[in-house]
Structure formats: C-alpha cells, structure tokens
Design a protein around this motif. Structure first.
Motif, short mmCIF file in Angstrom:
data_model
loop_
_atom_site.label_atom_id
_atom_site.label_comp_id
_atom_site.label_asym_id
_atom_site.label_seq_id
_atom_site.Cartn_x
_atom_site.Cartn_y
_atom_site.Cartn_z
N SER A 2 0.83 -1.18 0.00
CA SER A 2 0.00 0.00 0.00
C SER A 2 0.88 1.25 0.00
CB SER A 2 -0.90 0.00 1.23
OG SER A 2 -0.13 0.17 2.40
N LYS A 4 1.02 3.24 2.21
CA LYS A 4 1.52 3.38 3.58
C LYS A 4 3.05 3.29 3.66
CE LYS A 4 1.51 0.48 7.74
NZ LYS A 4 0.85 -0.67 8.37
N GLY A 18 3.13 17.81 4.21
CA GLY A 18 2.45 17.08 3.14
C GLY A 18 2.88 17.57 1.77
N SER A 22 4.74 15.48 -1.13
CA SER A 22 4.24 15.33 -2.51
C SER A 22 5.33 15.65 -3.51
CB SER A 22 3.00 16.20 -2.74
OG SER A 22 3.32 17.57 -2.79
N GLN A 38 -3.90 14.13 -3.14
CA GLN A 38 -5.06 13.75 -2.34
C GLN A 38 -4.85 12.39 -1.67
OE1 GLN A 38 -5.17 14.64 -5.59
NE2 GLN A 38 -6.20 16.62 -5.55
N GLN A 39 -4.31 11.43 -2.42
CA GLN A 39 -4.03 10.12 -1.84
C GLN A 39 -3.01 10.25 -0.71
OE1 GLN A 39 -2.75 8.37 -5.54
NE2 GLN A 39 -4.49 6.95 -5.56
N TYR A 41 -2.32 12.90 1.23
CA TYR A 41 -2.87 13.54 2.43
C TYR A 41 -3.79 12.58 3.20
CZ TYR A 41 -0.84 18.07 1.37
OH TYR A 41 0.05 19.09 1.15
N ARG A 42 -4.59 11.79 2.48
CA ARG A 42 -5.44 10.79 3.16
C ARG A 42 -4.58 9.77 3.91
NH1 ARG A 42 -8.59 11.05 -1.61
NH2 ARG A 42 -7.59 9.17 -2.40
N GLU A 43 -3.49 9.34 3.27
CA GLU A 43 -2.62 8.36 3.90
C GLU A 43 -1.91 8.95 5.12
OE1 GLU A 43 -1.43 4.68 4.65
OE2 GLU A 43 -2.72 5.19 2.97
N GLU A 45 -3.10 11.15 7.15
CA GLU A 45 -4.10 11.15 8.22
C GLU A 45 -4.24 9.75 8.84
OE1 GLU A 45 -5.44 13.81 9.59
OE2 GLU A 45 -4.34 15.02 8.12
N ARG A 46 -4.28 8.72 8.00
CA ARG A 46 -4.40 7.33 8.50
C ARG A 46 -3.17 6.95 9.33
NH1 ARG A 46 -7.41 6.14 3.67
NH2 ARG A 46 -5.54 5.94 2.42
#
Length: 187
Positions: A2, A4, A18, A22, A38-39, A41-43, A45-46
């Motif tokens: 992933s 991750k 972030g 990028s 976008q991917q 920033y979502r990652e 956060e996770r």
C-alpha cells in the motif's frame, strides 16, 4: 503493498510537510510508486491515527499554518518489518499502450507510431529528469565516493532502477518504431 510504506519510507529523510512529501513523491518515488496529493494527504491522516507518524502544527505568518510529519518508533518498526519480508509476487506490467499495440492489426499504423512516439518522448523526459536527480545526488562525486559517504543507499538504488526502466522503455520504443517503419515499407 500500500501507499503506507512508500510514505513511511519517504519520511526516513526526516520531517516533512504534506506538500514537501508530494514533491518527494513527484521527484523520486513516482518512478515506482506514484500517488496523487489527495491520496498522500489521506494516507498521512491514516498513519497519524495509527500512531506510525506524528504531526505537529507549525504556525506561519502570511501563510496558512502547516503540519509537519515525522516517523515514530512504531512507524520505523513497521517499516523495518515490511522491508524484511520478500515481495508477494514479482512486478507485472500493466500498460494500456501495450494493449493498444496488441490490438493494432487493422488500425491505422500512423496512429500507433504516434502513440509509441509519445511514449518515447515521455520516457526521454523522465530519463533526463532522473539523470539530473542523480547528478544532484552525486554532487560532483563519483558513485563510489557517494556510496562511501551517504547515510542511506535506498534512494540511490531506486533512482538507478528508474533510470534503467526508462532506458529500457526508450530502447523498446526505438525498436518498435523501426519495426513499424519496416512493416509499412514492406506492406
């Protein structure tokens, strides 16, 4: 795999926002693991919610505040465990252009030549960019000198992988264009 682990590996270089991550993805990881902002920033956060990275807020004047991310000990341990396990399967090629070429019989050969020519230009541009990155990384040193002084070898090895990949793409494009030209001349 992933996103991750690509993010955790990018944070081995040190604390980053972030936006900075990028740029790292765009400059060095995109050759083997692309991600949109976008991917990413979502990652982030996770990963922060899972305790694998920490985020701190940096107050800025005249600009929006930014969050800076660092790898935690748990994140480093997770990344080390990931790196120690062999990949599940070898890399496979998934390339839309190759499907188009597979289906090209009966299509306009000029269209196919244009598509291969576009790929050639794309690969040449990426190869030039990777070579500039290598030159910046080496900073006038020989490869041996760089390797004896560098804290980490992974970024250099992945960059060499990207260079080899684009060199292979260029060679294939040039050969494909030659064969397409021959076929047109014969037919």
């Amino acid at each position: 795999m992933s996103l991750k682990y690509a993010v955790l590996a990018a944070l081995l270089e040190g604390e980053a926002s972030g936006y900075e991550l990028s740029k790292v993805f765009d400059a060095s990881l995109a050759n083997f693991w692309p991600a949109t902002p976008q991917q990413l920033y979502r990652e982030l956060e996770r990963l922060a919610a899972d305790g694998l990275i920490e985020a701190r807020l940096v107050q800025q004047e005249r600009r929006p505040n930014k969050r800076m991310f660092t790898l935690t000990e748990a994140g480093r341990a997770d990344l080390d465990a990931f790196a120690a396990v062999p990949p599940r399967r070898p890399t496979v090629i998934r390339d839309e252009l190759l499907i188009k070429i597979q289906a090209m019989d009966g299509a306009d050969p000029e269209v196919i030549r244009e598509l291969v020519g576009e790929r050639l230009a794309w690969s040449r541009a990426r190869l030039d960019r990777y070579r500039r990155l290598r030159d910046r990384l080496l900073d006038g040193r020989t490869e041996d000198a760089y390797l004896s002084e560098a804290d980490r070898i992974g970024p250099y090895l992945t960059l060499m992988g990207g260079i080899a990949f684009e060199e292979s793409n260029l060679a294939w494009c040039e050969r494909a264009l030659l064969l397409l030209k021959r076929r047109t001349a014969v037919g």
